[in-house]
Design a protein around this motif. Structure first.
Motif, PDB file in Angstrom:
ATOM      1  N   PHE A 174       0.852  -1.186   0.000  1.00 35.13           N
ATOM      2  CA  PHE A 174       0.000   0.000   0.000  1.00 35.13           C
ATOM      3  C   PHE A 174       0.891   1.240   0.000  1.00 35.13           C
ATOM      4  O   PHE A 174       1.995   1.208   0.535  1.00 35.13           O
ATOM      5  CB  PHE A 174      -0.888   0.046   1.259  1.00 35.13           C
ATOM      6  CG  PHE A 174      -1.659  -1.217   1.511  1.00 35.13           C
ATOM      7  CD1 PHE A 174      -2.859  -1.447   0.868  1.00 35.13           C
ATOM      8  CD2 PHE A 174      -1.171  -2.177   2.386  1.00 35.13           C
ATOM      9  CE1 PHE A 174      -3.567  -2.610   1.099  1.00 35.13           C
ATOM     10  CE2 PHE A 174      -1.869  -3.337   2.619  1.00 35.13           C
ATOM     11  CZ  PHE A 174      -3.082  -3.566   1.972  1.00 35.13           C
ATOM     12  N   PHE A 232      -3.809  -7.459  -2.623  1.00 38.81           N
ATOM     13  CA  PHE A 232      -3.281  -6.106  -2.724  1.00 38.81           C
ATOM     14  C   PHE A 232      -1.793  -6.189  -3.017  1.00 38.81           C
ATOM     15  O   PHE A 232      -1.107  -7.113  -2.577  1.00 38.81           O
ATOM     16  CB  PHE A 232      -3.510  -5.343  -1.422  1.00 38.81           C
ATOM     17  CG  PHE A 232      -4.956  -5.327  -0.986  1.00 38.81           C
ATOM     18  CD1 PHE A 232      -5.781  -4.285  -1.339  1.00 38.81           C
ATOM     19  CD2 PHE A 232      -5.483  -6.383  -0.255  1.00 38.81           C
ATOM     20  CE1 PHE A 232      -7.114  -4.273  -0.957  1.00 38.81           C
ATOM     21  CE2 PHE A 232      -6.809  -6.386   0.129  1.00 38.81           C
ATOM     22  CZ  PHE A 232      -7.634  -5.326  -0.218  1.00 38.81           C
ATOM     23  N   GLU A 286      -5.122  -3.399  -6.873  1.00 37.77           N
ATOM     24  CA  GLU A 286      -6.023  -4.363  -6.255  1.00 37.77           C
ATOM     25  C   GLU A 286      -6.376  -5.391  -7.324  1.00 37.77           C
ATOM     26  O   GLU A 286      -6.721  -5.021  -8.454  1.00 37.77           O
ATOM     27  CB  GLU A 286      -7.302  -3.693  -5.750  1.00 37.77           C
ATOM     28  CG  GLU A 286      -7.096  -2.786  -4.555  1.00 37.77           C
ATOM     29  CD  GLU A 286      -8.391  -2.148  -4.071  1.00 37.77           C
ATOM     30  OE1 GLU A 286      -9.464  -2.576  -4.555  1.00 37.77           O
ATOM     31  OE2 GLU A 286      -8.336  -1.233  -3.230  1.00 37.77           O
TER      32      GLU A 286
END
Length: 669
Positions: A555, A581, A629
């Motif tokens: 992330f 992710f 994603e």
């Protein structure tokens, strides 16, 4: 400029205080007089009238109290020295080697030799100064104010201060309130005050009506500036009626300066003048052009003798620290004061004390031509002037090596234990990339000399952290907590966490020293720990720990940990499971390599053909480093892929992440 309106409250109070001064002149014991009043109540007018009418047998000391700056303590002491310029004590006050205790004592001895005297002290409305968080400076200012408000026997004191100012001594005082009394109709219709701004003053008067009498003259001057600057008089009137303070106009002033940036810059330039200056000089300093009428009629006032003064109560309007855009203003004021003092060496006479004190101030902020050698050749009379010059070279001009040289002169020629100089000598050596060993030693000595100084400690711990001396940094941080906050009462307040913890946390995170960062974060207590700054730093710490644990970044660092593992781009897409992710690790002509993981699982790497990527991403081209994603169907086939929207800082973000994963510190450069 025109004359101001009459202030009957001033006249009435003058009579009462003047009677007390007469009794003092005849030898009677008189309590100190404290006059409190709002902006525009006439405190300065009152002191001026008392000075003009003082009995001839009294020695009057009416010090200029400049806007708080690094040289303010020296400024006030040197004005006391001028009372007895040829004395040995005046020599002490003009010798920068002398320590503070000796200088205060010398000033007291000068006052003691006056048989009958009158101190007329106007306390400014407050403000901060570069370095005022250093308690050494704050203590010095407090010491001088304490001396001036409780001088030796033989002196009477009249102090005029803003409402809320606290008398610094125990014992009896006579306190007065100076109310604002405004004949607004007469004030706003007086053409000698407004000249070309008269139509705007009339419009404001018509809208305000009787409410204008509740406003001070200064509020009305600022309101006329707003109307003249194009703001609706109805809006100005509504704000004035809703809040009876200058601060109530802050939002409207912001609009005015957006419309007329040249006016703001002219204000900032004339605010460089700390004491009254001739109008011709200020016109040259201001460079206001078409804004001159608003500037001179609304923000400056007549201080007598053809000089103008910037309203102290408006200094918050231009409260930003000095910068290079003001250098020419300081140089013009320096030229002005050089033309007045008549001496290159102030020790040849104190007959013009204010010009040569101001000369050093403006020479410091202008970075006098000829640099450090030229400034030192002027022989500054106090160490605080060295401090100010060194600070200006560092903060304003970013000449760190030159700044270090100034502070080193304080340590070698004046006082090897000067904590302020020790700290800033170290800081500027560090910023200049010079003599790291000397920098560390000076930081250590500064902390040893003032162990409860939060700012000294923060810089020392940060320096050790950046040098990767983690054991030493950890010990220094623990010592700082014990010395600055031994009872643990300050670590949740609105001061210490921002002076100490915040800087240590940022340095530790920048250098990827996560244990120290976590320890400093844990030391911040509520309610400060709930502040957005500390929450963001806690999130950054969690990001770095997670990235280190996974050996991969899944992330961006700006995604809050609470949102990790929560689909955002694929939320609501039917028939998709197993959302993972990650980020694009590599892109070539044939393949796109992805690093992916789900919550609780290890990172795995997957190859997609460029064709598959294009189909799944609906034509968005792959970019190395981009975050994604990815979701699968119940049978395990990749069914959807979305890239997290880029931010302006995305490229730098990816570069930092890649360096961090390769073992480099988490720093921006």
């Amino acid at each position: 400029m025109g004359s101001s309106i009459a202030l009957p409250a001033v006249d009435g109070l003058q009579e009462r205080i003047a009677a007390s001064i007469e009794r003092h002149a005849r030898g009677a014991a008189v309590s100190p007089q404290l006059v409190l009043g709002r902006a525009g109540a006439g405190r300065r007018v009152l002191l001026g009238k008392l000075s003009a009418a003082a009995p001839g047998e009294l020695r009057v000391l009416e010090p200029e109290f400049p806007a708080v700056s690094l040289d303010t303590p020296a400024h006030l002491l040197l004005q006391i020295a001028a009372l007895d310029a040829s004395s040995a004590e005046a020599g002490v006050l003009t010798e920068p080697k002398e320590r503070w205790a000796e200088r205060i004592s010398a000033a007291r001895r000068i006052l003691e030799r006056v048989e009958r005297g009158l101190v007329l002290l106007r306390v400014p409305p407050g403000g901060t100064a570069p370095g005022l968080e250093q308690r050494q400076l704050a203590r010095e200012i407090s010491d001088v104010v304490a001396l001036l408000t409780a001088p030796p026997p033989g002196w009477m004191v009249v102090a005029a201060a803003p409402v809320g100012w606290q008398w610094p001594h125990a014992g009896p005082i006579e306190q007065h309130s100076l109310r604002v009394i405004t004949n607004a109709v007469g004030f706003l219709s007086d053409g000698s005050i407004w000249n070309g701004l008269q139509p705007h003053a009339a419009r404001l008067s018509q809208v305000l009506g009787e409410e204008a009498d509740r406003c001070s003259p200064l509020q009305l001057r600022v309101a006329v500036a707003l109307v003249a600057g194009g703001l609706d008089p109805q809006r100005v009137s509504a704000v004035l009626q809703a809040g009876q303070s200058l601060r109530a106009l802050e939002g409207l002033l912001g609009e005015l300066f957006q419309r007329r940036p040249r006016l703001l810059q002219a204000l900032r330039r004339v605010a460089c003048a700390r004491i009254p200056v001739a109008r011709a000089v200020l016109e040259d300093v201001a460079q206001a052009g078409p804004e001159a009428e608003i500037l001179f009629h609304c923000f400056l006032y007549d201080a007598g003798g053809g000089a103008l003064r910037f309203h102290d109560q408006l200094r918050w309007v231009v409260a930003a620290h000095p910068d290079l855009t003001l250098q020419s203003a300081h140089r013009r004021l320096l030229d002005h004061y050089l033309s007045l003092d008549g001496e290159r060496d102030p020790r040849k006479g104190l007959r013009n004390v204010l010009p040569w004190v101001e000369k050093f101030h403006h020479a410091a902020l202008a970075d006098v031509e000829g640099g450090v050698d030229a400034w030192l050749a002027m022989r500054p009379p106090s160490r605080e002037q060295y401090w100010e010059y060194g600070w200006s070279l560092s903060y304003v001009h970013q000449k760190y090596a030159a700044s270090a040289r100034v502070f080193e002169r304080v340590l070698t020629d004046l006082d090897p234990d000067d904590n302020y100089a020790l700290h800033y000598f170290a800081f500027n050596l560090d910023r200049a990339g010079l003599r790291r060993v000397d920098a560390e030693e000076s930081f250590r000595k500064a902390v040893e000399g003032d162990p409860s100084n939060a700012w000294w400690n923060a810089r020392y711990v940060s320096f050790l952290t950046e040098r990767a001396k983690l054991d030493a940094a950890s010990r220094a941080f623990q010592a700082a907590l014990e010395n600055v906050d031994p009872d643990g009462e300050l670590s949740g307040g609105n001061w210490l966490p921002y002076q100490l913890h915040l800087h240590v946390i940022r340095a530790a995170l920048e250098c990827s020293h996560l244990d120290l960062a976590e320890r400093a974060l844990d030391a911040v207590k509520a309610p400060a720990s709930g502040d957005a700054k500390f929450k963001a730093l806690r999130d950054q710490l969690l990001f770095l720990r997670e990235t280190r644990r996974l050996r991969e970044a899944l992330f961006p660092s700006w995604v809050a940990p609470a949102d990790w593992w929560q689909p955002r781009l694929l939320r609501g897409r039917e028939g998709l499971t197993n959302v993972r992710f990650g980020r694009v690790v590599e892109v070539d002509d044939e393949l796109v390599v992805l690093a992916l993981a789900a919550k609780g699982s290890a990172v795995t790497y997957h190859d997609l053909t460029r064709g598959d990527w294009s189909a799944l991403s609906r034509g968005v081209p792959p970019v190395a480093g981009a975050f994604v994603e990815v979701a699968a169907t119940p049978t395990g086939e990749v069914a959807a892929l979305e890239s997290i929207a880029a931010r302006p800082e995305s490229e730098a973000e990816v570069t930092r992440i890649l360096r961090y994963l390769a073992g480099s510190p988490w720093r921006s450069s």
